[in-house]
Design a protein around this motif. Structure first.
Motif, PDB file in Angstrom:
ATOM      1  N   ASP A  31       0.862  -1.178   0.000  1.00  0.00           N
ATOM      2  CA  ASP A  31       0.000   0.000   0.000  1.00  0.00           C
ATOM      3  C   ASP A  31       0.904   1.235   0.000  1.00  0.00           C
ATOM      4  N   VAL A  34       0.942   3.926   2.936  1.00  0.00           N
ATOM      5  CA  VAL A  34       1.383   3.558   4.286  1.00  0.00           C
ATOM      6  C   VAL A  34       2.818   4.025   4.533  1.00  0.00           C
ATOM      7  N   GLN A  38       6.391   3.589  10.728  1.00  0.00           N
ATOM      8  CA  GLN A  38       5.556   3.535  11.931  1.00  0.00           C
ATOM      9  C   GLN A  38       5.558   2.157  12.584  1.00  0.00           C
ATOM     10  N   TYR A  39       5.964   1.147  11.853  1.00  0.00           N
ATOM     11  CA  TYR A  39       5.930  -0.216  12.387  1.00  0.00           C
ATOM     12  C   TYR A  39       7.249  -0.530  13.088  1.00  0.00           C
ATOM     13  N   SER A  82       2.566  -3.569  16.317  1.00  0.00           N
ATOM     14  CA  SER A  82       1.985  -2.659  15.328  1.00  0.00           C
ATOM     15  C   SER A  82       1.808  -3.381  13.989  1.00  0.00           C
ATOM     16  N   ASP A 137      -1.442  -4.436   9.154  1.00  0.00           N
ATOM     17  CA  ASP A 137      -1.482  -3.365  10.151  1.00  0.00           C
ATOM     18  C   ASP A 137      -2.340  -3.873  11.303  1.00  0.00           C
ATOM     19  N   ALA A 139      -3.576  -2.416  13.999  1.00  0.00           N
ATOM     20  CA  ALA A 139      -4.677  -1.567  14.449  1.00  0.00           C
ATOM     21  C   ALA A 139      -5.845  -1.586  13.466  1.00  0.00           C
ATOM     22  N   LYS A 140      -5.536  -1.508  12.167  1.00  0.00           N
ATOM     23  CA  LYS A 140      -6.588  -1.442  11.145  1.00  0.00           C
ATOM     24  C   LYS A 140      -7.013  -2.807  10.624  1.00  0.00           C
ATOM     25  N   LYS A 141      -6.222  -3.830  10.913  1.00  0.00           N
ATOM     26  CA  LYS A 141      -6.469  -5.187  10.404  1.00  0.00           C
ATOM     27  C   LYS A 141      -6.524  -5.192   8.863  1.00  0.00           C
ATOM     28  N   GLU A 142      -5.588  -4.438   8.248  1.00  0.00           N
ATOM     29  CA  GLU A 142      -5.506  -4.348   6.789  1.00  0.00           C
ATOM     30  C   GLU A 142      -4.142  -4.815   6.313  1.00  0.00           C
ATOM     31  N   VAL A 144      -0.885  -4.551   4.441  1.00  0.00           N
ATOM     32  CA  VAL A 144      -0.128  -3.385   3.987  1.00  0.00           C
ATOM     33  C   VAL A 144       1.056  -3.766   3.099  1.00  0.00           C
TER      34      VAL A 144
END
Length: 182
Positions: A31, A34, A38-39, A82, A137, A139-142, A144
């Motif tokens: 993605d 993104v 941050q991870y 994360s 991800d 938090a978003k369960k997406e 990436v």
């Protein structure tokens, strides 16, 4: 003496070509929106990993290799991650048939007017495996990032362990996006 001087650059070039070629085909997708900086932590996503159709021993080998690579990239294994890591696999059995024809004869085509020739067929099989490594991800369960590595697998235990490490290493060279190690 001049022959040796000419031979050294040729051997160096051949060695470089042979050692630089990996027998693992790698592809990745991610993605673009993104920020992968941050991870900082990861954990393995058990529901996804449980679905992988390989032996538990090979799962452990793959997960250990992924953990080593992520740790070397500065990520920390955590109970509050994360990034979630999942894997799945596919395999194909390739059958190759080689026919070596030699001999003599007359006529058109193989049969019925061909005589006197002999030949030998050799059949070999190999298993080609594909490993998908998914980063989700937390938090978003997406999804990436996804990396895919494909290579021929061995039935020999030691060769298989080394092959798993090689496939994971080649895929993980592409994470995070834009930081390929050459």
């Amino acid at each position: 003496m001049k022959r040796v001087q000419l031979l050294i650059p040729v051997l160096t070039l051949v060695t470089l070509l042979v050692t630089s070629c990996s027998s693992v085909k790698v592809a990745t997708d991610y993605d673009e929106a993104v920020d992968f900086d941050q991870y900082q932590s990861f954990a393995f996503y058990k529901p996804g990993i449980d679905k992988a159709e390989i032996s538990d021993l090979d799962k452990k080998r793959i997960l250990r290799a992924i953990e080593v690579e992520l740790t070397q990239k500065g990520l920390v294994k955590s109970t509050n991650p994360s990034l979630l890591v999942s894997i799945f696999t596919k395999s194909n059995t390739n059958v190759d048939i080689y026919r070596n024809n030699y001999g003599y004869g007359y006529g058109y085509g193989w049969r019925p007017y061909y005589y006197g020739g002999m030949g030998r067929e050799t059949v070999s099989t190999s298993t080609e495996g594909t490993l998908y490594i998914d980063f989700i991800d937390a938090a978003k369960k997406e999804l990436v990032w996804q990396g895919m590595g494909t290579g021929v697998l061995s039935q020999d235990r030691e060769a298989k362990i080394e092959r798993i490490k090689e496939i994971v290493l080649e895929v993980m060279k592409k994470y995070p996006p834009g930081t390929d190690k050459k």
